[in-house]
Design an enzyme around this catalytic site. Structure first.
Site, PDB file in Angstrom:
ATOM      1  N   CYS A 103      20.357  47.565  39.042  1.00  0.00           N
ATOM      2  CA  CYS A 103      19.197  48.463  39.395  1.00  0.00           C
ATOM      3  C   CYS A 103      19.171  49.166  40.772  1.00  0.00           C
ATOM      4  CB  CYS A 103      17.904  47.744  38.821  1.00  0.00           C
ATOM      5  SG  CYS A 103      17.812  46.849  37.327  1.00  0.00           S
ATOM      6  N   ARG A 129      26.645  51.541  41.455  1.00  0.00           N
ATOM      7  CA  ARG A 129      26.093  50.128  41.434  1.00  0.00           C
ATOM      8  C   ARG A 129      26.267  49.780  40.038  1.00  0.00           C
ATOM      9  NH1 ARG A 129      22.710  48.777  45.938  1.00  0.00           N
ATOM     10  NH2 ARG A 129      21.526  47.384  44.675  1.00  0.00           N
ATOM     11  N   TRP A 173      19.676  48.362  34.956  1.00  0.00           N
ATOM     12  CA  TRP A 173      20.713  47.367  34.318  1.00  0.00           C
ATOM     13  C   TRP A 173      20.135  46.561  33.665  1.00  0.00           C
ATOM     14  CZ3 TRP A 173      22.663  42.638  34.735  1.00  0.00           C
ATOM     15  CH2 TRP A 173      24.220  42.503  34.329  1.00  0.00           C
ATOM     16  N   ASN A 229      13.343  46.361  40.669  1.00  0.00           N
ATOM     17  CA  ASN A 229      14.446  45.413  40.474  1.00  0.00           C
ATOM     18  C   ASN A 229      14.366  43.872  40.621  1.00  0.00           C
ATOM     19  OD1 ASN A 229      15.843  47.943  40.854  1.00  0.00           O
ATOM     20  ND2 ASN A 229      16.744  47.646  42.964  1.00  0.00           N
ATOM     21  N   GLY A 230      15.208  43.041  39.941  1.00  0.00           N
ATOM     22  CA  GLY A 230      14.938  41.771  39.971  1.00  0.00           C
ATOM     23  C   GLY A 230      14.458  41.389  38.466  1.00  0.00           C
ATOM     24  N   GLU A 246      42.760  37.108  41.092  1.00  0.00           N
ATOM     25  CA  GLU A 246      42.031  38.493  41.472  1.00  0.00           C
ATOM     26  C   GLU A 246      42.614  39.626  40.353  1.00  0.00           C
ATOM     27  OE1 GLU A 246      39.663  39.565  42.872  1.00  0.00           O
ATOM     28  OE2 GLU A 246      40.242  41.774  43.280  1.00  0.00           O
ATOM     29  N   LYS A 259      40.727  42.085  38.023  1.00  0.00           N
ATOM     30  CA  LYS A 259      41.021  43.356  37.998  1.00  0.00           C
ATOM     31  C   LYS A 259      41.147  43.884  36.451  1.00  0.00           C
ATOM     32  CE  LYS A 259      39.252  44.149  40.687  1.00  0.00           C
ATOM     33  NZ  LYS A 259      38.634  43.346  41.865  1.00  0.00           N
ATOM     34  N   GLU A 300      37.941  43.334  34.098  1.00  0.00           N
ATOM     35  CA  GLU A 300      37.024  44.378  34.517  1.00  0.00           C
ATOM     36  C   GLU A 300      37.193  45.917  34.108  1.00  0.00           C
ATOM     37  OE1 GLU A 300      35.059  43.058  38.960  1.00  0.00           O
ATOM     38  OE2 GLU A 300      36.976  43.460  38.960  1.00  0.00           O
ATOM     39  N   HIS A 321      49.865  22.162  30.906  1.00  0.00           N
ATOM     40  CA  HIS A 321      48.501  21.484  30.460  1.00  0.00           C
ATOM     41  C   HIS A 321      47.743  22.226  29.608  1.00  0.00           C
ATOM     42  CE1 HIS A 321      49.709  18.360  33.082  1.00  0.00           C
ATOM     43  NE2 HIS A 321      49.883  19.106  34.314  1.00  0.00           N
ATOM     44  N   LYS A 380      27.977  46.950  40.689  1.00  0.00           N
ATOM     45  CA  LYS A 380      28.586  46.778  41.949  1.00  0.00           C
ATOM     46  C   LYS A 380      27.976  45.738  42.880  1.00  0.00           C
ATOM     47  CE  LYS A 380      31.481  48.053  45.230  1.00  0.00           C
ATOM     48  NZ  LYS A 380      32.736  47.403  44.877  1.00  0.00           N
TER      49      LYS A 380
HETATM   50  C1  G6P Z   1      30.042  42.200  41.497  1.00  0.00           C
HETATM   51  C2  G6P Z   1      30.995  43.117  41.926  1.00  0.00           C
HETATM   52  C3  G6P Z   1      32.076  42.681  42.187  1.00  0.00           C
HETATM   53  C4  G6P Z   1      31.888  41.706  43.723  1.00  0.00           C
HETATM   54  C5  G6P Z   1      30.908  40.858  43.263  1.00  0.00           C
HETATM   55  C6  G6P Z   1      30.313  40.071  44.624  1.00  0.00           C
HETATM   56  O1  G6P Z   1      30.230  41.423  40.434  1.00  0.00           O
HETATM   57  O2  G6P Z   1      31.198  43.988  40.632  1.00  0.00           O
HETATM   58  O3  G6P Z   1      33.152  43.458  42.665  1.00  0.00           O
HETATM   59  O4  G6P Z   1      33.129  40.999  43.931  1.00  0.00           O
HETATM   60  O5  G6P Z   1      29.780  41.508  42.685  1.00  0.00           O
HETATM   61  O6  G6P Z   1      29.613  41.090  45.243  1.00  0.00           O
HETATM   62  P1  G6P Z   1      29.745  41.133  46.792  1.00  0.00           P
HETATM   63  O7  G6P Z   1      28.979  42.314  47.381  1.00  0.00           O
HETATM   64  O8  G6P Z   1      28.782  39.774  47.277  1.00  0.00           O
HETATM   65  O9  G6P Z   1      30.913  41.021  47.409  1.00  0.00           O
END
Ligand code: G6P
Length: 610
Positions: A2, A27, A75, A100-101, A483, A487, A490, A506, A605
């Site tokens: 948000c 975001r 959001w 927000n929140g 990672e 990716k 996501e 395992h 984001k």
């Molecule tokens: C969200 C974003 C990710 C990010 C994570 C942690 O899930 O989509 O890309 O890695 O938050 O965010 P930060 O700002 O704490 O790195």
């Protein structure tokens, strides 16, 4: 997640609000809305599901004039993605609220307010804020007092902006758990959840602190702390170096950000590393004494930043000889943990606003850590302000929801931290020389690695019709495999799992068939032979493999194994180098699948709610 924008001015503020929302689009959100107070005493409210552009079109069509206004990108948390659940929410045609929140006790409040005769028109927790404030006004309080009385009834997290049709000269804002910043203009003032939203109108900001309630008019900002006492908060000139800018000719922000990595890593190293090693005091004056005493490091983070922390654990233990723990912030904050002696708490975050990471830092302050350091990309963010020490990554604004350049600059920062702590804990001169050489070569090596992009584009074709995938790595490449899997899931929505390849037997071996591509990260390190055995285990079961390998690793490609050569590099920087091909693979697979690469579905984001 948000986003909030608000303004009190003499001019019509609707364009400022809409521009602010556009700047917060990155975001992640699913609906948007705006409400303005005009001089005729009405609330002009428009809300739309979908992109901010839908709202912009609605404003163009219907008009929404006003000199005081609030706007929001939502959001969804409580209640589906519908126009009636989008903010701003109103009460009795008088109060309008963006939030927000999460108001955790909203069910109790809803019952109480319904019993008092309030009609709810949404499924959100936010609507309880509007009605609670209205109820307090009805008792005779002014808007400021009504908000102060209301927030005392809320449990949970809020960054909220409230306006009253009967007093269009002001908005009242409250912060607890979700960030809010006030932007100071000349004869006009602004509010936002992120300074990025306000950069076209001001660079002077007041970052509200936990529990603050503020009354904002055109000429004045009055702030009260959590005890209701008037307080002065520092005015900060924004150091955000550059704006998100445009896509610079790239099809997506993500691709632009992938290609920016050599430059931003160079920026992160600049004035911090010379040919002998680290320059003095790069972690700040007080760090000199603290880092000399560190005997244990506890890293806390979420998402991609967590993977950077996982990689750092390998480095800190291997090179700097200090024990290191790494934990997901949302777990750490809700369990009892043991604090080691001379322990440094390191939070890592691109945004500096991730709710769980921030809560973990606050919790840690009471647990007896020697000190706290944040590795962060946003100057002035909550983590930077609340940590004892801050080390800034210089990735610049990252717009793509899937983090790329922030991650590689975080890893660069962690290698420097490894040098700084290792210096006092028996870092060998060979290891030091290798890391320093590696860091100096890093920008050029990243550039070289980006040249293999075309080969990866071809490979992506083979993934596009798959539903599952497996990523394998060992040692400090295991977090890189994680990672890579993150990716891919996501942005392409393909199910991807990562395993330390020693774990294959395992469980995951049971999944192997020719419908499940297996991606292997294989630099030429001491675990190579073990990794090769794992690769054979997959081959023997008919798996199709894609191996990213150093050419000296001597993998022989055939119909079941595609080998993609990655430039040779110093071992310490290999995790950073091998990240790039995996980013590119995800990007090209997403492109073929036609997903919304920069704003993938359901994701945000900056996750400012827990
Ligand atoms: C969200 C974003 C990710 C990010 C994570 C942690 O899930 O989509 O890309 O890695 O938050 O965010 P930060 O700002 O704490 O790195």
């Amino acid at each position: 997640m948000c986003g909030i924008v608000g303004a009190v001015a003499e001019r019509n503020v609707v364009e400022i609000l809409l521009e602010g929302l556009k700047r917060l689009e990155y975001r992640g959100y699913d609906s948007a809305g705006v409400a303005l107070l005009d001089n005729d005493g009405g609330i002009n409210r428009l809300r739309r599901t979908g992109k901010v552009q839908e709202l912009v079109d609605a404003v163009a069509q219907h008009g929404a004039p006003g000199t005081t206004g609030i706007a929001h990108t939502r959001w969804a948390t409580h209640g589906g993605v519908t126009e009636s659940n989008a903010h701003p929410h109103t009460s009795s045609e008088r109060i309008a609220v963006v939030h927000n929140g999460i108001i955790e006790n909203y069910i109790d409040l809803r019952e109480k307010l319904s019993a008092a005769g309030y009609q709810f028109t949404s499924d959100t927790d936010t609507e309880t804020i509007a009605h609670t404030v209205h109820a307090e006004l009805e008792k005779g309080a002014d808007l400021l007092k009504a908000v102060q009385n209301s927030v005392a009834q809320f449990h949970g997290a809020y960054g909220t902006v409230i306006m009253d049709r009967e007093d269009p000269s002001k908005v009242v804002v409250a912060r607890s758990g979700s960030p809010l910043v006030i932007g100071l203009g000349l004869g006009e003032n602004f509010i936002a959840s992120d300074q990025m939203a306000l950069l076209p109108v001001t660079r002077r900001f007041i970052f509200l602190e936990e529990g603050d309630v503020a009354q904002v008019t055109r000429r004045e900002v009055l702030i009260f702390d959590k005890n209701g006492e008037p307080v002065e908060r520092e005015i900060v000139d924004s150091k955000v170096e550059h704006d998100a800018g445009d896509k610079a000719g790239y099809r997506h922000y993500m691709l632009k950000e992938i290609h920016e990595q050599p430059t931003v890593v160079r920026n992160t190293l600049k004035d911090r590393l010379d040919e002998h090693g680290l320059m003095t005091n790069i972690f700040g004056d007080q760090a000199v004494e603290i880092l000399a005493k560190v005997k244990h490091v506890q890293i806390i983070a979420c998402g991609t930043s967590y993977h950077a922390g996982m990689t750092a654990r390998y480095w800190l233990e291997q090179y700097a000889n200090v024990s290191c723990g790494i934990e997901i912030a949302s777990e750490f904050r809700y369990r009892k943990s043991v604090v080691h002696e001379n322990s440094l708490l390191v939070t890592i975050s691109q945004s500096g606003e991730t709710a769980d990471t921030l809560a973990a830092l606050r919790l840690a302050k009471d647990l007896g850590y020697m000190s706290s350091l944040t590795i962060c990309n946003v100057p002035g963010s909550s983590l930077v302000r609340e940590s004892d020490m801050a080390f800034m990554t210089k990735a610049g604004a990252e717009i793509g929801v899937a983090s790329t350049k922030a991650f590689t600059t975080q890893l660069t920062a962690f290698l420097m931290l490894t040098l700084a702590i290792g210096e006092h804990n028996g870092l060998t001169s060979d290891d030091k020389a290798q890391i320093v050489r590696g860091l100096h070569s890093l920008p050029a090596k990243l550039e070289e690695t980006l040249t293999i992009s075309e080969g990866i584009e071809d490979l992506a074709e083979e993934f596009a019709d798959k539903n599952h995938s497996l990523f394998l790595g060992r040692g400090d490449q295991y977090p890189i495999a994680m990672e890579g899997a993150l990716k891919l899931k996501e942005i392409s929505y393909i199910h991807a799992e990562a395993y330390a390849s020693g774990e294959l037997k395992h469980g995951p071996l049971a999944l192997i068939d020719d419908e499940m591509p297996v991606i292997v990260v294989a630099p030429n390190n001491e675990l190579l032979e073990k990794l090769k055995s794992n690769v054979e285990e997959v081959r023997a079961r008919g798996g199709i493999m894609y191996v990213f390998a150093d050419k000296d690793a001597n993998f022989k490609g055939d119909e079941t194994m595609r080998v993609i050569n990655v430039p040779h590099c110093e071992p310490a920087i290999a995790p950073i180098i091998y990240t790039l091909p995996l980013q590119l693979l995800s990007y090209y697979v997403a492109l073929i699948k036609g997903t919304d690469v920069d704003q993938p579905r359901n994701l945000a984001k900056s996750v400012t709610v827990e």
